[in-house]
Write a protein that holds these residues in place. Structure first.
Motif, mmCIF file in Angstrom:
data_model
loop_
_atom_site.group_PDB
_atom_site.id
_atom_site.type_symbol
_atom_site.label_atom_id
_atom_site.label_comp_id
_atom_site.label_asym_id
_atom_site.label_seq_id
_atom_site.Cartn_x
_atom_site.Cartn_y
_atom_site.Cartn_z
ATOM 1 N N MET A 1 118.378 38.437 96.849
ATOM 2 C CA MET A 1 119.647 37.932 96.316
ATOM 3 C C MET A 1 120.675 39.045 96.389
ATOM 4 S SD MET A 1 118.720 37.745 92.254
ATOM 5 C CE MET A 1 118.187 39.164 91.326
ATOM 6 N N MET A 2 121.965 38.629 96.434
ATOM 7 C CA MET A 2 123.034 39.611 96.585
ATOM 8 C C MET A 2 123.924 39.599 95.338
ATOM 9 S SD MET A 2 125.672 39.976 99.742
ATOM 10 C CE MET A 2 126.737 38.657 99.226
ATOM 11 N N LEU A 3 124.203 40.767 94.826
ATOM 12 C CA LEU A 3 125.061 40.884 93.642
ATOM 13 C C LEU A 3 126.312 41.679 93.995
ATOM 14 C CD1 LEU A 3 122.455 41.930 90.900
ATOM 15 C CD2 LEU A 3 123.332 39.646 91.370
ATOM 16 N N ARG A 4 127.380 41.334 93.270
ATOM 17 C CA ARG A 4 128.611 42.134 93.365
ATOM 18 C C ARG A 4 129.198 42.164 91.947
ATOM 19 N NH1 ARG A 4 132.969 40.175 97.558
ATOM 20 N NH2 ARG A 4 131.237 40.565 98.968
ATOM 21 N N ALA A 5 129.726 43.280 91.505
ATOM 22 C CA ALA A 5 130.235 43.399 90.131
ATOM 23 C C ALA A 5 131.680 43.898 90.134
ATOM 24 C CB ALA A 5 129.367 44.378 89.337
ATOM 25 N N LYS A 6 132.407 43.450 89.119
ATOM 26 C CA LYS A 6 133.776 43.913 88.914
ATOM 27 C C LYS A 6 133.853 44.588 87.545
ATOM 28 C CE LYS A 6 136.215 40.554 91.794
ATOM 29 N NZ LYS A 6 137.186 39.462 91.824
ATOM 30 N N VAL A 7 134.619 45.667 87.446
ATOM 31 C CA VAL A 7 134.789 46.384 86.189
ATOM 32 C C VAL A 7 136.280 46.608 85.965
ATOM 33 C CG1 VAL A 7 134.315 48.510 84.893
ATOM 34 C CG2 VAL A 7 132.576 47.567 86.431
ATOM 35 N N ALA B 1 144.087 50.267 82.363
ATOM 36 C CA ALA B 1 143.487 50.214 83.689
ATOM 37 C C ALA B 1 143.186 51.624 84.198
ATOM 38 C CB ALA B 1 144.430 49.517 84.671
ATOM 39 N N CYS B 2 142.036 51.742 84.839
ATOM 40 C CA CYS B 2 141.688 53.046 85.387
ATOM 41 C C CYS B 2 140.908 52.879 86.680
ATOM 42 C CB CYS B 2 140.861 53.841 84.377
ATOM 43 S SG CYS B 2 139.288 53.069 84.033
ATOM 44 N N ASP B 3 141.002 53.891 87.475
ATOM 45 C CA ASP B 3 140.303 53.891 88.758
ATOM 46 C C ASP B 3 138.923 54.517 88.549
ATOM 47 O OD1 ASP B 3 139.358 54.206 91.279
ATOM 48 O OD2 ASP B 3 141.146 55.201 92.084
ATOM 49 N N LEU B 4 137.889 53.689 88.623
ATOM 50 C CA LEU B 4 136.525 54.173 88.377
ATOM 51 C C LEU B 4 135.741 54.311 89.684
ATOM 52 C CD1 LEU B 4 135.455 52.203 85.164
ATOM 53 C CD2 LEU B 4 136.249 54.555 85.343
ATOM 54 N N ARG B 5 136.412 54.361 90.775
ATOM 55 C CA ARG B 5 135.682 54.498 92.035
ATOM 56 C C ARG B 5 134.809 55.755 92.008
ATOM 57 N NH1 ARG B 5 140.303 53.675 96.471
ATOM 58 N NH2 ARG B 5 141.469 54.745 94.817
ATOM 59 N N GLY B 6 133.607 55.595 92.476
ATOM 60 C CA GLY B 6 132.653 56.696 92.427
ATOM 61 C C GLY B 6 131.699 56.586 91.254
ATOM 62 N N HIS B 7 132.071 55.818 90.238
ATOM 63 C CA HIS B 7 131.208 55.599 89.089
ATOM 64 C C HIS B 7 130.081 54.642 89.487
ATOM 65 C CE1 HIS B 7 130.389 56.055 84.910
ATOM 66 N NE2 HIS B 7 130.598 54.787 84.588
ATOM 67 N N THR B 8 128.904 54.772 88.862
ATOM 68 C CA THR B 8 127.736 53.973 89.258
ATOM 69 C C THR B 8 127.356 52.969 88.174
ATOM 70 O OG1 THR B 8 126.897 55.764 90.625
ATOM 71 C CG2 THR B 8 125.304 54.073 89.945
ATOM 72 N N LEU B 9 127.050 51.744 88.572
ATOM 73 C CA LEU B 9 126.535 50.709 87.673
ATOM 74 C C LEU B 9 125.025 50.625 87.851
ATOM 75 C CD1 LEU B 9 129.548 49.890 87.591
ATOM 76 C CD2 LEU B 9 128.795 47.504 87.689
ATOM 77 N N PHE B 10 124.336 50.310 86.757
ATOM 78 C CA PHE B 10 122.877 50.191 86.809
ATOM 79 C C PHE B 10 122.484 48.757 86.459
ATOM 80 C CE2 PHE B 10 123.864 54.583 86.075
ATOM 81 C CZ PHE B 10 123.034 55.248 86.969
ATOM 82 N N ILE B 11 121.478 48.249 87.154
ATOM 83 C CA ILE B 11 120.979 46.894 86.902
ATOM 84 C C ILE B 11 119.612 47.011 86.228
ATOM 85 C CG2 ILE B 11 120.447 44.649 87.902
ATOM 86 C CD1 ILE B 11 123.342 45.583 88.385
ATOM 87 N N LYS B 12 119.453 46.363 85.082
ATOM 88 C CA LYS B 12 118.163 46.369 84.395
ATOM 89 C C LYS B 12 117.595 44.950 84.426
ATOM 90 C CE LYS B 12 119.045 50.321 81.457
ATOM 91 N NZ LYS B 12 118.986 50.902 80.109
#
Lengths: 282, 692
Positions: free
Chosen positions: A1-7, A12-23
């Motif tokens: 399955m394919m996931l995509r997330a929005k934050v 508002a802030c630019d969080l590019r480079g930050h990592t999300l974790f899936i549990k």
């Protein structure tokens, strides 16, 4: 399955480079993905391809965006549930080369093909053949290799014993448990077995081109449920039980010949076939 | 997944761009730099856009469309001394005529009827075939032809009355000009064989049809009457730029070595037109006919726009076979002034779902196209000539006559292509738009398959799906809905239309209507029926010896699929066909049910089994191929009078405006004869108009 997330953040802030974790549903880490896009308001990840659980059912996983300090602003951890349903793979069964008529108590053979919708391997798996009363009458074993020219169809031939009484019976094939650790929905297919008494009469059919009066080789002769194909002389022999039939003789590019016949003795029939007219186009 | 289409968006967009409002016209006129107008909507009556237009070209006669009406009109006008420009939306000349069978029914004692009566050959000595009909079957005059074409009593095998509604004045003129038109064709390099029967709705009482041919020779030479083998095409292998369809053997009606079809008509007329100085602006779509005032005054010219077509793989612009006489104008918009007249020969409305559904809403389904769709392109048969006429006050005629001919819309029986009527092969520049030639099946071959709708349900007896009756024509008889055949047909006899005769001769199978019906996948507001699919298996392919390889099918055009299981096949169709808007939910169930019917030997749903043998669909791989219907002819269009003048809602001719062929209505006659005569009449009268 394919996931995509929005934050998104306030402000508002630019969080590019930050990592999300899936549990996953047990709380164990299932994967991570970086935020790679920012449109001035919202951050977005690239696509994350993950493996679904091996058991069918309802699941809720969690996406975690860890706390972060950006441009002297602290952002607290954020979590979002990911709910989804895992369905079992679908198994399809096909059955072919079933004789159109089988004499009572005689043996006959059929071909069975089984395929998983996700092309799982069914090598050496066993399947069952069930009769009209639901009793298993035979088992078959799929071969080690896929059928040539297909993308996942396993094909086996099974020998079966016809019932002792005349009639049209509905039998079925049930697909095997895959045995590969992945759930599969039950797959089955039913097929008809036409059981007849031993034919008493011989019908000899001669297929002829009406215009040239020459024999038609390869013409298909059908007296349901009996079938035959004409030889180089245009002759087809059909052995049938006594009774009324509609005799059909057909051949590619010819108009089908049809004739009601009453069979109560050996007989001959001559079928003169005309070429099918070519449709006018203008 | 293929992008799903509820409308033919590309075409709709094109039409939307072209159907410019009067207000837009004023704006574009201003943009052309000639003057400044008020663009207020209320000021339309006060402005005079005609005076502001900077004309890019000026000629005596502007002809819209280089097809069966336009070409003869242009040549005829040129013969009478007029300067002529033809604007054609496509990249090449010929229109639908180019891929036709080249069969021309005229009559009324035309030169070919007389030639056959006298037992003569053609002047070049090509025609060696014997006469096909008796002297009596060929003998008639113009009054007899006129009566035949307006015979109220003719009912066809679908209980339609095709001749009853024909415009009298139009058909009187038709009858009076058949002789001259046949002569005109022969004088412009068109060779025709023996008279053989008559076209659908070309009259019940006499033989009137001749087929155009060229003789196969070492090279294509119109003056010598020859076509090379390569240009004529190789059966089941190749077509050519010269002839989009394979040219058939014409030995029976002309002589051994003759090759027949519409290319032998179209290319000869084109050659003559170019030789005589007719100018062509190809890739040029007429968008508006400009009249002095919207609903009054003369027509003075047209606005047209650049409409090139590009090869789908190479991106190169498609070019016409011959170039002499072409004006290569690539400006976005041009204006052409017509000093004498404008002739609309833009074809019909078969490729415009909104227009064609005027009398049959089911035909709003955009998946289905007109015959010759690949050849003509998305703007062919788009009703633009009719719409342009309507916008300046023209009346319509005979729209209901679309329902009166069996070939208007039908299933040609060719699978796996969007354009099933045309048997175009690789070799013509537009073949890539088809992608596949299609699997051509005769009616009897349908015993090997089932036909399902967009949700995967059967809807009719497959053996009847492609069955259709030809139009009511000589030699008549019960097969054409008539009690008597040939010379025995009696014009105007009430018994022809009696209920008793209709009961005896009615054979309409109605399969097309079942196919277009609302089904479980139809959604409001249009309740589109969706695509039609044939479903079959490997055993069918082997049994009936079908060639399912390219070019007969395409692995990429979304009109043919194969799969190891029926479930997989349904999924592939849903994913890969642009007009498959819903899943084929019932397909697996339908196939299982069908197989149980085969085991039983009868089909309780649709009556299969008594007409042909039935076969299980069981052996993988399984196949799905489209069975698309086609809208072939257009009947109904601009109302014209006997002089081919377009008539307004008051019954008055619109000065300077002519039309014919499928852009016009009031004549339910299949084939080329109608359009050729209209073109001849229109060209004659257009050239004789006074210059303005």
């Amino acid at each position: 399955m394919m996931l995509r997330a929005k934050v998104s953040c306030l402000p508002a802030c630019d969080l590019r480079g930050h990592t999300l974790f899936i549990k996953d549903h047990t709380g164990a880490g299932a994967g991570s993905v970086g935020l790679t896009e920012f449109d001035g308001q919202t951050n977005q990840t690239s696509d994350l391809v993950m493996k679904a659980p091996v058991e069918a059912g309802e699941y809720t996983w969690v996406a975690v965006c860890p706390a972060v300090v950006k441009d002297d602003v602290s952002y607290i951890e954020a979590r979002a549930p990911i709910s989804f349903t895992v369905k079992p793979h679908t198994t399809s069964v096909v059955v072919w080369d079933i004789p159109s008529a089988v004499v009572v108590s005689e043996q006959f053979r059929i071909k069975v093909g089984i395929k998983c919708s996700s092309e799982c391997g069914f090598a050496n798996s066993r399947f069952g053949v069930y009769d009209h009363e639901g009793a298993r009458v035979a088992t078959g074993t799929l071969p080690g290799d896929r059928w040539p020219g297909t993308t996942g169809l396993y094909v086996a031939e099974v020998e079966l014993d016809a019932p002792a009484g005349e009639g049209l019976y509905t039998w079925s094939i049930r697909a095997p448990e895959a045995g590969v650790g992945i759930p599969h929905a039950d797959g089955s297919s039913s097929f008809g077995v036409r059981v007849v008494s031993r034919p008493e009469h011989l019908v000899v059919v001669e297929a002829i081109d009406k215009e040239s009066q020459t024999p038609l080789a390869g013409a298909r002769v059908v007296m349901h449920p009996y079938k035959a194909v004409s030889d180089e002389r245009g002759i087809a022999e059909v052995r049938v039980v006594k009774g009324p039939y509609k005799l059909f003789v057909s051949q590619t590019r010819y108009l089908t010949f049809g004739l009601p016949v009453e069979v109560d003795a050996d007989m001959r029939a001559r079928a003169e076939l005309s070429l099918e007219p070519v449709p006018e186009r203008n | 997944m293929a992008k799903k289409r509820d409308t033919d968006q590309k075409n709709a967009k094109l039409r939307g761009e072209k159907a410019v409002s009067r207000r837009d016209f004023v704006k574009s006129g201003a943009a052309a730099g000639a003057a400044v107008f008020s663009t207020s909507g209320t000021a339309l009556a006060q402005v005079s856009p005609v005076e502001a237009i900077r004309w890019d070209y000026e000629v005596d006669v502007v002809v819209i469309g280089a097809g069966c009406t336009g070409l003869p009109a242009a040549i005829r006008a040129r013969d009478l001394g007029a300067s002529v420009i033809i604007v054609e939306q496509n990249f090449d000349v010929g229109g639908k005529m180019l891929h036709s069978g080249g069969q021309i029914s005229l009559g009324g004692g035309d030169p070919l009827q007389l030639r056959d009566i006298r037992g003569e050959r053609d002047a070049e000595g090509f025609v060696t075939a014997p006469r096909q009909h008796t002297v009596e079957e060929l003998t008639e005059d113009t009054d007899f032809l006129f009566k035949d074409h307006t015979d109220w009593s003719v009912m066809d095998a679908a209980a339609q009355a095709p001749y009853r509604y024909n415009e009298r004045d139009l058909h009187r003129a038709y009858a009076d000009n058949c002789y001259a038109t046949r002569e005109f064709l022969m004088a412009n390099y068109v060779r025709m064989g023996r008279i053989s029967g008559t076209h659908g709705n070309g009259g019940m009482s006499r033989a009137r049809r001749a087929v155009t041919f060229l003789m196969e020779g070492p090279a294509t030479d119109i003056k010598k009457g020859t076509v090379s083998r390569q240009d004529a095409g190789i059966r089941r292998v190749s077509s050519s730029h010269f002839a989009p369809r394979f040219m058939e053997d014409g030995a029976k009606v002309a002589s051994p070595g003759a090759r027949v079809n519409g290319a032998a008509l179209s290319r000869c007329l084109e050659f003559s037109a170019r030789e005589k100085g007719v100018r062509f602006i190809l890739n040029c779509h007429m968008d508006e006919i400009i009249r002095e005032q919207q609903f009054s005054g003369r027509v003075v010219g047209i606005r047209a726009s650049y409409s090139p077509r590009f090869h789908p793989q190479t991106g190169a612009r498609l070019e016409s076979l011959w170039q002499n006489g072409n004006i290569d104008d690539r400006r976005e918009t041009i204006y052409i002034r017509a000093r004498k007249a404008i002739v609309i020969g833009s074809g019909g409305h078969a490729n415009n779902p909104q227009f064609r559904s005027m009398f049959y809403p089911a035909w709003r389904e955009p998946a289905f196209v007109s015959s010759g769709w690949a050849l003509l392109g998305p703007r062919g048969q788009d009703a633009s000539g009719i719409i342009a006429g309507m916008r300046i006050g023209a009346n319509l005629a005979g729209m209901h006559q679309n329902l009166s001919y069996g070939s208007t819309f039908h299933f040609p029986g060719t699978l796996a292509t969007r354009d099933p009527y045309t048997d175009m092969l690789p070799g013509h520049p537009t073949f890539p738009f088809r992608g596949s030639t299609g699997i051509v099946l005769g009616t009897d071959s349908f015993q090997h398959l089932i036909v399902v709708n967009q949700v995967g349900k059967r809807f009719f007896n497959e053996m009847l799906v492609t069955v259709r009756e030809g139009g009511a024509a000589f030699p008549a008889g019960p097969g054409k809905g008539q009690p008597r055949s040939g010379l025995a047909h009696v014009q105007g006899d009430w018994r022809n239309a009696s209920a008793d005769n209709i009961r005896k001769t009615y054979t309409e199978p109605n399969s097309i209507h079942a196919a277009l019906a609302i089904n479980e996948g139809s959604k409001p507001p249009d309740y589109l029926s969706g695509p039609i699919w044939t479903i079959f298996d490997r055993a069918a392919v082997e049994r009936d010896k079908w060639n399912i390889n390219p070019p007969f099918t395409s692995p990429t055009n979304g009109f043919f699929f194969s799969a190891d299981t029926i479930e997989e096949l349904a999924a592939k169709i849903y994913k890969g066909h642009e007009f498959q808007r819903v899943p084929l939910t019932y397909l697996a169930e339908t196939v299982a049910k069908w197989n149980s019917y085969v085991d039983r030997g009868s089909d309780p749903e649709f009556g299969r089994g008594s007409d042909a043998p039935m076969y299980r669909i069981e052996k993988p791989p399984f196949y799905a191929a489209t069975l698309y219907p086609v809208w072939h002819d257009s009947y109904g269009g601009l109302r014209i009078n006997g002089r081919a003048q377009v008539v307004d809602l008051q019954g008055e001719p619109i000065p300077g405006l002519y039309a014919g062929g499928e852009a016009s209505g009031g004549g339910n006659q299949h084939g080329l004869g109608r359009a050729l005569v209209h073109g001849y009449i229109a060209g004659t009268n257009a050239a004789r108009e006074s210059s303005t």
